[in-house]
Design an enzyme around this catalytic site. Sequence first.
Site, PDB file in Angstrom:
ATOM      1  N   HIS A 161     -23.276  49.110  39.147  1.00 31.63           N
ATOM      2  CA  HIS A 161     -24.232  49.314  40.239  1.00 31.63           C
ATOM      3  C   HIS A 161     -23.475  49.583  41.533  1.00 31.63           C
ATOM      4  O   HIS A 161     -22.326  49.163  41.705  1.00 31.63           O
ATOM      5  CB  HIS A 161     -25.108  48.074  40.413  1.00 31.63           C
ATOM      6  CG  HIS A 161     -25.967  47.779  39.229  1.00 31.63           C
ATOM      7  ND1 HIS A 161     -26.795  46.683  39.191  1.00 31.63           N
ATOM      8  CD2 HIS A 161     -26.148  48.431  38.052  1.00 31.63           C
ATOM      9  CE1 HIS A 161     -27.446  46.662  38.033  1.00 31.63           C
ATOM     10  NE2 HIS A 161     -27.062  47.710  37.327  1.00 31.63           N
ATOM     11  N   GLU A 218     -23.650  48.286  44.490  1.00 31.39           N
ATOM     12  CA  GLU A 218     -23.173  47.105  45.216  1.00 31.39           C
ATOM     13  C   GLU A 218     -21.959  46.464  44.544  1.00 31.39           C
ATOM     14  O   GLU A 218     -21.017  46.056  45.231  1.00 31.39           O
ATOM     15  CB  GLU A 218     -24.289  46.050  45.328  1.00 31.39           C
ATOM     16  CG  GLU A 218     -25.538  46.529  46.012  1.00 31.39           C
ATOM     17  CD  GLU A 218     -26.540  47.166  45.053  1.00 31.39           C
ATOM     18  OE1 GLU A 218     -27.687  47.372  45.485  1.00 31.39           O
ATOM     19  OE2 GLU A 218     -26.202  47.446  43.879  1.00 31.39           O
ATOM     20  N   CYS A 254     -29.148  42.749  42.373  1.00 30.67           N
ATOM     21  CA  CYS A 254     -29.471  41.983  41.171  1.00 30.67           C
ATOM     22  C   CYS A 254     -28.506  40.798  41.080  1.00 30.67           C
ATOM     23  O   CYS A 254     -27.587  40.653  41.896  1.00 30.67           O
ATOM     24  CB  CYS A 254     -29.350  42.878  39.940  1.00 30.67           C
ATOM     25  SG  CYS A 254     -27.643  43.337  39.542  1.00 30.67           S
ATOM     26  N   CYS A 259     -24.814  41.909  40.952  1.00 40.85           N
ATOM     27  CA  CYS A 259     -24.300  42.420  42.225  1.00 40.85           C
ATOM     28  C   CYS A 259     -24.179  41.317  43.271  1.00 40.85           C
ATOM     29  O   CYS A 259     -23.209  41.287  44.040  1.00 40.85           O
ATOM     30  CB  CYS A 259     -25.182  43.554  42.734  1.00 40.85           C
ATOM     31  SG  CYS A 259     -25.088  45.011  41.670  1.00 40.85           S
TER      32      CYS A 259
END
Length: 158
Positions: free
Chosen positions: A48, A50, A78, A81
Amino acid sequence: MLRHLKRANDVARRARDELGRHPFGAILVAPDGETVLAEQGNVDTVNHAESVLARTAALNYPGEYLGRCTLVTTVEPCAMCAGTQYWANIGRLVYGLSERRLLALTGSHEENPTMDLPCRTVFAAGQKPIEVLGPVTEMEDEIAALHRDFWHAPPKEN
């Protein structure tokens, strides 16, 4: 904050439009609140925006410095992250759209099985404080538009 969220959303738009990736974007802002040190679009369902950004930052900056930096991201991180941000020592988070709002937009899409675990809960389980600002209501509709168009777009013809 709004200027940085707009830039993160531009990163998300490029990830979607130029690379065909999920429309998530993140930037790392220096302690001065102005300088953007890095930006990252979503790579795939495991990498992801992040978490890739936080890992890269941890390789390039000392933890003490990152503790005064801000991760600005389009959507609430999430659990993966948020945990990566915590371990990278990035001391502040700003996000535009909540994970629950994202779930309402994506539904039970197989490429985005959103977890109902707010980042504040992840951070609260740790031993160091992470300041969290979000969702930012002024940016929610603009960010949501990228996701609405992406997750519900008709399949592209070959």
